[in-house]
Scaffold this motif. Structure first.
Motif, mmCIF file in Angstrom:
data_model
loop_
_atom_site.group_PDB
_atom_site.id
_atom_site.type_symbol
_atom_site.label_atom_id
_atom_site.label_comp_id
_atom_site.label_asym_id
_atom_site.label_seq_id
_atom_site.Cartn_x
_atom_site.Cartn_y
_atom_site.Cartn_z
ATOM 1 N N GLU A 22 5.663 19.122 18.277
ATOM 2 C CA GLU A 22 6.399 18.221 17.383
ATOM 3 C C GLU A 22 5.528 17.767 16.218
ATOM 4 O OE1 GLU A 22 9.625 17.372 17.148
ATOM 5 O OE2 GLU A 22 9.948 18.796 18.779
ATOM 6 N N LEU A 23 4.267 17.469 16.484
ATOM 7 C CA LEU A 23 3.370 17.058 15.400
ATOM 8 C C LEU A 23 3.254 18.164 14.359
ATOM 9 C CD1 LEU A 23 0.558 15.301 17.450
ATOM 10 C CD2 LEU A 23 2.147 14.199 15.868
ATOM 11 N N GLU A 24 3.042 19.386 14.792
ATOM 12 C CA GLU A 24 2.892 20.504 13.858
ATOM 13 C C GLU A 24 4.191 20.770 13.102
ATOM 14 O OE1 GLU A 24 0.288 21.970 12.738
ATOM 15 O OE2 GLU A 24 -1.118 21.071 14.132
ATOM 16 N N ARG A 25 5.326 20.590 13.760
ATOM 17 C CA ARG A 25 6.614 20.772 13.094
ATOM 18 C C ARG A 25 6.755 19.780 11.932
ATOM 19 N NH1 ARG A 25 11.295 18.391 13.098
ATOM 20 N NH2 ARG A 25 10.745 16.916 14.727
ATOM 21 N N VAL A 26 6.400 18.539 12.178
ATOM 22 C CA VAL A 26 6.470 17.511 11.137
ATOM 23 C C VAL A 26 5.472 17.812 10.023
ATOM 24 C CG1 VAL A 26 6.026 15.065 10.643
ATOM 25 C CG2 VAL A 26 7.376 15.714 12.645
ATOM 26 N N PHE A 27 4.267 18.222 10.391
ATOM 27 C CA PHE A 27 3.252 18.527 9.378
ATOM 28 C C PHE A 27 3.672 19.690 8.486
ATOM 29 C CE2 PHE A 27 -0.097 16.635 12.367
ATOM 30 C CZ PHE A 27 -0.044 15.409 11.734
ATOM 31 N N GLU A 28 4.303 20.700 9.057
ATOM 32 C CA GLU A 28 4.751 21.845 8.254
ATOM 33 C C GLU A 28 5.825 21.418 7.253
ATOM 34 O OE1 GLU A 28 3.656 25.018 7.891
ATOM 35 O OE2 GLU A 28 1.998 24.298 9.126
ATOM 36 N N LYS A 29 6.761 20.606 7.697
ATOM 37 C CA LYS A 29 7.813 20.132 6.800
ATOM 38 C C LYS A 29 7.232 19.240 5.699
ATOM 39 C CE LYS A 29 11.755 20.357 9.910
ATOM 40 N NZ LYS A 29 12.835 19.581 10.535
ATOM 41 N N ALA A 30 6.290 18.395 6.066
ATOM 42 C CA ALA A 30 5.670 17.504 5.085
ATOM 43 C C ALA A 30 4.892 18.298 4.043
ATOM 44 C CB ALA A 30 4.756 16.508 5.802
ATOM 45 N N LYS A 31 4.132 19.278 4.487
ATOM 46 C CA LYS A 31 3.355 20.099 3.559
ATOM 47 C C LYS A 31 4.281 20.838 2.606
ATOM 48 C CE LYS A 31 -0.294 23.547 3.391
ATOM 49 N NZ LYS A 31 -1.206 24.374 4.188
ATOM 50 N N THR A 59 -0.131 14.321 -2.757
ATOM 51 C CA THR A 59 -0.992 15.491 -2.981
ATOM 52 C C THR A 59 -1.349 16.137 -1.652
ATOM 53 O OG1 THR A 59 -3.080 14.279 -2.812
ATOM 54 C CG2 THR A 59 -2.037 14.350 -5.003
ATOM 55 N N LEU A 60 -1.706 17.406 -1.714
ATOM 56 C CA LEU A 60 -2.122 18.105 -0.496
ATOM 57 C C LEU A 60 -3.387 17.471 0.084
ATOM 58 C CD1 LEU A 60 -1.421 21.837 -1.351
ATOM 59 C CD2 LEU A 60 -0.202 20.379 0.264
ATOM 60 N N GLU A 61 -4.262 16.973 -0.775
ATOM 61 C CA GLU A 61 -5.481 16.314 -0.298
ATOM 62 C C GLU A 61 -5.134 15.061 0.519
ATOM 63 O OE1 GLU A 61 -9.612 14.319 -1.954
ATOM 64 O OE2 GLU A 61 -8.214 15.222 -3.364
ATOM 65 N N ASP A 62 -4.227 14.236 0.008
ATOM 66 C CA ASP A 62 -3.794 13.045 0.751
ATOM 67 C C ASP A 62 -3.151 13.445 2.080
ATOM 68 O OD1 ASP A 62 -4.621 11.422 -1.337
ATOM 69 O OD2 ASP A 62 -2.591 11.164 -2.154
ATOM 70 N N GLU A 64 -3.629 16.233 3.847
ATOM 71 C CA GLU A 64 -4.628 16.759 4.784
ATOM 72 C C GLU A 64 -5.462 15.636 5.391
ATOM 73 O OE1 GLU A 64 -4.961 19.659 6.212
ATOM 74 O OE2 GLU A 64 -3.283 20.466 5.068
ATOM 75 N N ASN A 65 -5.765 14.615 4.609
ATOM 76 C CA ASN A 65 -6.486 13.458 5.148
ATOM 77 C C ASN A 65 -5.668 12.765 6.233
ATOM 78 O OD1 ASN A 65 -8.759 13.811 3.546
ATOM 79 N ND2 ASN A 65 -7.982 12.485 1.931
ATOM 80 N N TYR A 66 -4.374 12.596 5.986
ATOM 81 C CA TYR A 66 -3.495 11.984 6.987
ATOM 82 C C TYR A 66 -3.416 12.859 8.233
ATOM 83 C CZ TYR A 66 0.663 10.377 9.390
ATOM 84 O OH TYR A 66 1.537 9.955 10.364
ATOM 85 N N ARG A 67 -3.255 14.152 8.036
ATOM 86 C CA ARG A 67 -3.162 15.097 9.162
ATOM 87 C C ARG A 67 -4.420 15.044 10.029
ATOM 88 N NH1 ARG A 67 -4.206 19.984 11.067
ATOM 89 N NH2 ARG A 67 -2.526 21.237 11.907
ATOM 90 N N ARG A 68 -5.576 15.048 9.384
ATOM 91 C CA ARG A 68 -6.847 14.969 10.132
ATOM 92 C C ARG A 68 -6.942 13.662 10.912
ATOM 93 N NH1 ARG A 68 -8.991 17.742 5.726
ATOM 94 N NH2 ARG A 68 -9.529 15.845 4.638
ATOM 95 N N GLN A 69 -6.493 12.582 10.294
ATOM 96 C CA GLN A 69 -6.522 11.274 10.948
ATOM 97 C C GLN A 69 -5.670 11.283 12.209
ATOM 98 O OE1 GLN A 69 -5.197 8.156 8.347
ATOM 99 N NE2 GLN A 69 -5.183 6.632 9.974
#
Length: 74
Positions: A22-31, A59-62, A64-69
């Motif tokens: 589920e986390l990856e599904r949300v991250f893919e849609k967000a990206k 931004t993609l940088e923002d 990716e920072n959220y994703r890493r967090q």
């Protein structure tokens, strides 16, 4: 493209249960939303159902920072 909203309460729930799917599904849609020029809006559902926005990612940088967090606790 329409802005993509993430309910961080759900994200926290999925962190606690290690629900990577589920986390990856949300991250893919967000990206995808950011790449297509939309915002990713982080919001929390309050008791009573009201949603409260507290951050926007543009931004993609923002993103990716959220994703890493989020992922660092798994």
């Amino acid at each position: 493209m329409q802005d993509y909203r993430i309910d961080v309460s759900k994200m926290e729930e999925w962190q606690m249960t290690n629900n990577l799917h589920e986390l990856e599904r949300v991250f893919e849609k967000a990206k995808s939303a950011i790449v297509n020029g939309a915002l990713v809006i982080l919001e929390r559902t309050q008791p009573g159902g009201r949603k409260e926005k507290f951050e926007e990612l543009s931004t993609l940088e923002d993103f990716e920072n959220y994703r890493r967090q989020v992922m660092k606790y798994l």
